[in-house]
Design an enzyme around this catalytic site. Structure first.
Site, PDB file in Angstrom:
ATOM      1  CE  LYS A   1      62.832  25.972  29.813  1.00 48.37           C
ATOM      2  NZ  LYS A   1      62.256  25.470  31.100  1.00 48.37           N
ATOM      3  N   GLY A   2      59.365  28.572  24.489  1.00 42.64           N
ATOM      4  CA  GLY A   2      57.975  28.592  24.027  1.00 42.64           C
ATOM      5  C   GLY A   2      57.739  28.174  22.582  1.00 42.64           C
TER       6      GLY A   2
ATOM      7  CG  ASP B   1      56.596  31.962  22.812  1.00 41.49           C
ATOM      8  OD1 ASP B   1      57.133  33.066  22.601  1.00 41.49           O
ATOM      9  OD2 ASP B   1      56.544  31.459  23.951  1.00 41.49           O
TER      10      ASP B   1
ATOM     11  CG  ASP C   1      52.709  40.530  26.127  1.00 42.02           C
ATOM     12  OD1 ASP C   1      51.818  41.314  25.756  1.00 42.02           O
ATOM     13  OD2 ASP C   1      52.817  40.146  27.305  1.00 42.02           O
TER      14      ASP C   1
ATOM     15  CE  LYS D   1      49.795  38.572  25.715  1.00 42.70           C
ATOM     16  NZ  LYS D   1      49.724  37.529  26.766  1.00 42.70           N
TER      17      LYS D   1
ATOM     18  CG  PHE E   1      49.063  34.389  30.455  1.00 44.72           C
ATOM     19  CD1 PHE E   1      50.111  35.283  30.366  1.00 44.72           C
ATOM     20  CD2 PHE E   1      49.338  33.039  30.607  1.00 44.72           C
ATOM     21  CE1 PHE E   1      51.432  34.845  30.436  1.00 44.72           C
ATOM     22  CE2 PHE E   1      50.651  32.591  30.679  1.00 44.72           C
ATOM     23  CZ  PHE E   1      51.697  33.490  30.600  1.00 44.72           C
TER      24      PHE E   1
ATOM     25  CG  ASP F   1      55.731  28.819  30.344  1.00 45.55           C
ATOM     26  OD1 ASP F   1      55.915  29.643  29.432  1.00 45.55           O
ATOM     27  OD2 ASP F   1      56.168  28.978  31.504  1.00 45.55           O
TER      28      ASP F   1
ATOM     29  NE  ARG G   1      57.741  25.445  28.736  1.00 45.21           N
ATOM     30  CZ  ARG G   1      57.965  26.742  28.492  1.00 45.21           C
ATOM     31  NH1 ARG G   1      57.501  27.279  27.394  1.00 45.21           N
ATOM     32  NH2 ARG G   1      58.644  27.480  29.332  1.00 45.21           N
TER      33      ARG G   1
HETATM   34  P1  IMP Z   1      57.550  40.343  25.593  1.00 46.35           P
HETATM   35  O1  IMP Z   1      58.992  40.668  25.847  1.00 46.35           O
HETATM   36  O2  IMP Z   1      56.632  41.071  26.534  1.00 46.35           O
HETATM   37  O3  IMP Z   1      57.151  40.551  24.150  1.00 46.35           O
HETATM   38  O4  IMP Z   1      57.385  38.859  26.012  1.00 46.35           O
HETATM   39  C1  IMP Z   1      57.330  37.853  25.129  1.00 46.35           C
HETATM   40  C2  IMP Z   1      57.522  36.521  25.817  1.00 46.35           C
HETATM   41  O5  IMP Z   1      56.713  36.424  26.985  1.00 46.35           O
HETATM   42  C3  IMP Z   1      57.070  35.429  24.894  1.00 46.35           C
HETATM   43  O6  IMP Z   1      58.146  34.929  24.159  1.00 46.35           O
HETATM   44  C4  IMP Z   1      56.491  34.415  25.840  1.00 46.35           C
HETATM   45  O7  IMP Z   1      57.492  33.503  26.229  1.00 46.35           O
HETATM   46  C5  IMP Z   1      56.038  35.194  27.036  1.00 46.35           C
HETATM   47  N1  IMP Z   1      54.580  35.441  26.982  1.00 46.35           N
HETATM   48  C6  IMP Z   1      53.935  36.590  26.691  1.00 46.35           C
HETATM   49  N2  IMP Z   1      52.616  36.440  26.702  1.00 46.35           N
HETATM   50  C7  IMP Z   1      52.398  35.132  27.015  1.00 46.35           C
HETATM   51  C8  IMP Z   1      51.211  34.333  27.158  1.00 46.35           C
HETATM   52  O8  IMP Z   1      50.056  34.785  26.995  1.00 46.35           O
HETATM   53  N3  IMP Z   1      51.422  33.010  27.460  1.00 46.35           N
HETATM   54  C9  IMP Z   1      52.647  32.469  27.625  1.00 46.35           C
HETATM   55  N4  IMP Z   1      53.778  33.163  27.488  1.00 46.35           N
HETATM   56  C10 IMP Z   1      53.653  34.498  27.192  1.00 46.35           C
HETATM   57 MG    MG Z   2      59.221  33.112  24.703  1.00 51.11          MG
END
Ligand code: IMP
Ligand code: MG
Length: 175
Positions: A42-43, A99, A102, A130, A151, A158, A164
């Site tokens: 949703k982000g 969005d 990470d 990130k 974060f 969210d 959001r």
């Molecule tokens: P990854 O699989 O660790 O790259 O996670 C990515 C997903 O985690 C993103 O699409 C976000 O939905 C969520 N996410 C990661 N960091 C944050 C943050 O700082 N705030 C909110 N959502 C986050």
């Molecule tokens: Mg996401």
């Protein structure tokens, strides 16, 4: 849950400027193409709404819903596909809109699933890159903001399904 505090990080006008820059870059790179924008819910819902209006090209929009987070601020490492795309992607120029990248696990999973469907090209656009906790070697092609760690919430992002709706982006800190 400890008390948390919101610290302003990126203002609405700063976000607007970055979204316009990304839209202009995508418009230039895909000049003459009819692209398929695939937004990861949703982000990215606010980001993609603004981004497509900053892209001066014929385009279609589709959505996927992936989830890798529970109510914690760390990825569970398990990526679940909760909603399938509707539009075919074979032969299309696809731009995935996220969005945040990470650990990169979410995007890596999606990237390989989409590649198997044989798009003509496949690129990634993320609002925020990130970098500190990256676990897989995935590099977004278009990046709005780069942060090291922390974060963040707001503008679609969210924490436990809240914040959001904030127009700006904030760092969520323990009070
Ligand atoms: P990854 O699989 O660790 O790259 O996670 C990515 C997903 O985690 C993103 O699409 C976000 O939905 C969520 N996410 C990661 N960091 C944050 C943050 O700082 N705030 C909110 N959502 C986050
Ligand atoms: Mg996401």
């Amino acid at each position: 849950m400890p008390d948390r505090q919101l610290k302003p990080l990126f203002s609405r006008s700063h976000i607007d400027a970055q979204v316009k820059r990304l839209g202009a870059a995508i418009s230039a790179d895909y000049s003459g193409c009819d692209i398929l924008v695939v937004a990861v819910l949703k982000g990215s819902f606010l980001f993609v709404a603004d981004l497509v209006r900053a892209i001066d090209l014929p385009l279609s929009v589709d959505f996927v819903r992936l989830a890798s987070y529970g109510s914690d601020t760390r990825s569970s490492g398990i990526v679940e596909m909760r909603m399938e795309m509707e539009l075919p992607i074979r032969g299309r120029d696809v731009v995935v809109v996220e969005d945040i990248v990470d650990s990169g696990c979410t995007l890596e999973t999606l990237y390989h699933q989409l590649l198997q469907r044989q798009p003509r090209s496949l690129k990634i656009c993320t609002l925020v890159d990130k970098t500190a906790r990256r676990e897989v070697p995935i590099r977004p092609d278009y990046v709005g903001f780069t942060i090291d760690d922390g974060f963040i919430v707001g503008y679609g992002l969210d924490f436990d399904e809240h914040y959001r709706n904030l127009p700006d982006i904030y760092l969520l800190e323990e009070a």
